[in-house]
Design a protein around this motif. Structure first.
Motif, short mmCIF file in Angstrom:
data_model
loop_
_atom_site.label_atom_id
_atom_site.label_comp_id
_atom_site.label_asym_id
_atom_site.label_seq_id
_atom_site.Cartn_x
_atom_site.Cartn_y
_atom_site.Cartn_z
N ALA A 1 36.75 -72.27 22.94
CA ALA A 1 38.30 -72.71 22.89
C ALA A 1 38.82 -72.84 24.10
N LEU A 2 38.79 -71.79 24.96
CA LEU A 2 39.53 -71.80 26.46
C LEU A 2 38.98 -72.90 27.09
N VAL B 1 40.80 -80.91 23.83
CA VAL B 1 41.04 -79.76 22.94
C VAL B 1 40.32 -80.17 21.63
N SER B 2 40.43 -81.53 21.00
CA SER B 2 39.99 -81.80 19.75
C SER B 2 38.49 -81.48 19.37
N VAL C 1 37.49 -77.19 19.72
CA VAL C 1 38.09 -76.39 18.51
C VAL C 1 37.12 -76.55 17.61
N ASP C 2 36.76 -77.88 17.23
CA ASP C 2 35.59 -78.09 16.16
C ASP C 2 34.38 -77.25 16.39
N THR D 1 31.32 -63.28 19.15
CA THR D 1 32.92 -63.41 18.85
C THR D 1 33.47 -63.84 20.24
N LYS D 2 33.01 -63.25 21.45
CA LYS D 2 33.60 -63.54 22.60
C LYS D 2 33.16 -65.06 22.94
N ALA E 1 31.80 -69.78 15.07
CA ALA E 1 32.34 -68.47 14.24
C ALA E 1 31.56 -68.45 13.08
N MET E 2 31.38 -69.61 12.22
CA MET E 2 30.62 -69.13 11.00
C MET E 2 29.09 -68.87 11.25
N THR F 1 33.09 -67.82 20.88
CA THR F 1 33.92 -68.48 20.25
C THR F 1 35.37 -68.60 21.00
N VAL F 2 35.65 -67.71 21.63
CA VAL F 2 37.17 -67.53 22.26
C VAL F 2 36.74 -68.51 23.54
N ALA G 1 34.12 -74.70 17.91
CA ALA G 1 34.42 -73.18 17.86
C ALA G 1 34.28 -72.87 16.31
N ILE G 2 34.98 -73.41 15.44
CA ILE G 2 34.82 -73.12 14.00
C ILE G 2 33.64 -73.08 13.61
N PHE H 1 28.93 -65.27 11.85
CA PHE H 1 29.13 -64.31 10.68
C PHE H 1 27.78 -64.37 9.86
#
Lengths: 104, 85
Positions: free
Chosen positions: B46-47, B55-56, B59-60, B39-40, B66-67, B42-43, B62-63, B70
């Motif tokens: 993004a940072l 950025v673009s 962020v992809d 979890t850390k 995250a999956m 993914t954050v 990071a999505i 999980f």
């Protein structure tokens, strides 16, 4: 107006980092497995939500902000579910909860 | 300035969390530590995307991470429940 949004985003970033630190201190110092899961399940999810929301406030276009909000919604659904699965597996295999009498 | 300092702070915090991943008394402690580090991460991704002004792309990534985090936690939890019985 722009500087006002910048200050609010910085407050969200620092608050999210603080919640991450509190969750990890709970993971290191608690005496039992179930209590450690309480600390990380709550603190981690809230910290990630706050940091990513603070980043979404500073996005340059609308599509990036929508993607970051989608990550926040997904983490709010996924982290408690994963915590529940791990906790059920630990309970079924005999990890016993911590009682107040055994002081260790 | 704010992005790189929060990133370094989160990297130090997740390295502290590795202690529970090595010395945890049960195997479930180690699974919990890996979930926290994921979890850390993914954050942090993004940072870092915000720091390098691309950025673009980040962020992809990071999505997807995250999956992935999980799914990995669910799979190992299901295997441990069936194996330890």
């Amino acid at each position: 107006m722009n500087q006002f949004i910048d200050i609010i985003a910085m407050i969200f970033l620092i608050g999210g980092a603080f919640f991450f630190l509190v969750g990890t201190i709970g993971l290191l110092r608690f005496p039992d497995f179930f209590t450690r899961m309480h600390a990380t399940g709550k603190g981690d999810t809230l910290g990630a939500g706050m940091v990513l929301f603070g980043l979404a406030l500073q996005a340059s276009d609308l599509l990036t902000a929508i993607k970051l909000i989608l990550i926040v919604i997904f983490i709010f659904i996924a982290n408690p579910t994963a915590t529940h699965v791990i906790s059920k597996a630990a309970y079924k295999s005999g990890v016993s909860p911590w009682k107040k009498e055994d002081k260790n | 300035m704010i992005y790189i300092s929060v990133s370094i702070f989160l990297i130090v915090t997740s390295a502290l969390c590795l202690y529970r991943g090595i010395f945890g008394p049960t195997v479930f402690d180690r699974v919990l530590a890996i979930n926290v580090i994921g979890t850390k991460t993914t954050v942090i991704i993004a940072l870092i995307g915000y720091y390098f002004s691309q950025v673009s792309l980040f962020v992809d990534i990071a999505i997807v991470y995250a999956m992935l985090n999980f799914i990995m936690t669910l799979v190992i939890g299901n295997y441990l429940e069936k194996e330890m019985r």
